[in-house]
Design an enzyme around this catalytic site. Structure first.
Site, PDB file in Angstrom:
ATOM      1  N   SER A  96      33.373  50.117  46.590  1.00  0.00           N
ATOM      2  CA  SER A  96      31.967  49.296  46.507  1.00  0.00           C
ATOM      3  C   SER A  96      32.357  48.786  48.305  1.00  0.00           C
ATOM      4  CB  SER A  96      31.687  47.696  46.024  1.00  0.00           C
ATOM      5  OG  SER A  96      30.991  47.035  47.363  1.00  0.00           O
ATOM      6  N   TYR A 117      34.065  39.626  42.209  1.00  0.00           N
ATOM      7  CA  TYR A 117      34.110  41.500  42.634  1.00  0.00           C
ATOM      8  C   TYR A 117      34.725  42.023  44.204  1.00  0.00           C
ATOM      9  CZ  TYR A 117      30.745  45.669  42.762  1.00  0.00           C
ATOM     10  OH  TYR A 117      30.447  46.770  43.029  1.00  0.00           O
ATOM     11  N   LYS A 119      37.183  44.952  44.255  1.00  0.00           N
ATOM     12  CA  LYS A 119      37.269  46.868  44.944  1.00  0.00           C
ATOM     13  C   LYS A 119      38.425  46.226  45.487  1.00  0.00           C
ATOM     14  CE  LYS A 119      33.407  47.635  41.823  1.00  0.00           C
ATOM     15  NZ  LYS A 119      33.180  49.056  41.753  1.00  0.00           N
TER      16      LYS A 119
END
Length: 242
Positions: A133, A146, A150
């Site tokens: 991401s 998150y 990533k």
């Protein structure tokens, strides 16, 4: 010989777009996902095979690879399955969300590589693309957990690529910005209010297809609406010597 492609998280969003793009190119595609209804529908749409798989489980990753090998030589593996994380502030933290994000986003990629690499090497080489991401190469204060998972995927990809350098297997990451997928739902209103561009999932699928054709390994490629497909330039770090 028909090329065989395995996509985890292939029931919707980026994964489904990748499935459809490779199928249009004549590949035999295996769709692996926890969403049986949607995954089976996408597989049926493209004449592919659906495998019910929770990427948090090593045995499910092995089963997905075995299903792909049953169709022929596995050439492309897109480790795409992912989930959101949780906030991390002085007064807000979700321990269950944290554990789930690490298990799906990071463990899923590790177990996916563990299952796929022997098959790709045995077949004479192949391509692995991992979905990271923009939050993997830049801070994401709206979801630090998150972002952490990533970022970890970038380190994993760059390191495994070097470890596999002489094997005929390439390993790269795609780092999408905002993409019109279910994961965007939590921040969609904020993105629209801020006037941020949202990419169609097929733009990311195009990037994955490009990596499946091209040479090179161990890079992270940023994919954003309205901008060129661009590799991230990481600074070289030299070890100090005695």
């Amino acid at each position: 010989m028909t090329r065989v492609v395995l996509v985890t998280g292939g029931a919707s969003g980026i994964g489904a777009a990748v499935v459809r793009r490779f199928a249009r190119g004549g590949a035999a595609v295996v769709v692996a996902d926890v969403d049986e209804a949607r995954g089976a529908a996408v597989a049926a749409e493209v004449g592919g095979v659906f495998v019910l798989a929770d990427v948090r489980r090593e045995e499910d990753n092995l089963a997905a690879v075995a299903a792909a090998e049953a169709l022929g030589r596995l050439e492309v593996v897109h480790l795409n399955a992912g989930t959101g994380g949780s906030p991390l502030t002085a007064d807000d933290f979700d321990a269950d969300g944290y554990r789930r994000a690490v298990a799906v986003n990071l463990d899923g990629a590790v177990f996916g590589l563990r299952a796929a690499l022997p098959a790709l090497v045995a077949g004479g080489g192949g391509v692995v693309v991992v979905t990271s991401s923009m939050a993997g190469v830049a801070p994401a204060p709206f979801d630090p957990v998150y972002s952490a998972t990533k970022h970890a995927l970038i380190g994993l990809v760059r390191s495994v690529a070097l470890a596999m350098a002489d094997s005929g297997v390439t390993v790269d990451a795609v780092c999408p910005g905002l993409v019109d997928t279910p994961l965007l739902d939590g921040v969609r209103a904020h993105a629209e209010q801020a006037g941020l561009a949202v990419a169609d999932p097929d733009l990311v699928a195009e990037a994955v297809e490009t990596l499946a054709r091209g040479p090179g390994s161990g890079r992270a490629w940023v994919v954003q609406a309205g901008k060129p497909f661009t590799p991230v330039d990481f600074p070289a770090v030299e070890l100090s010597r005695a």
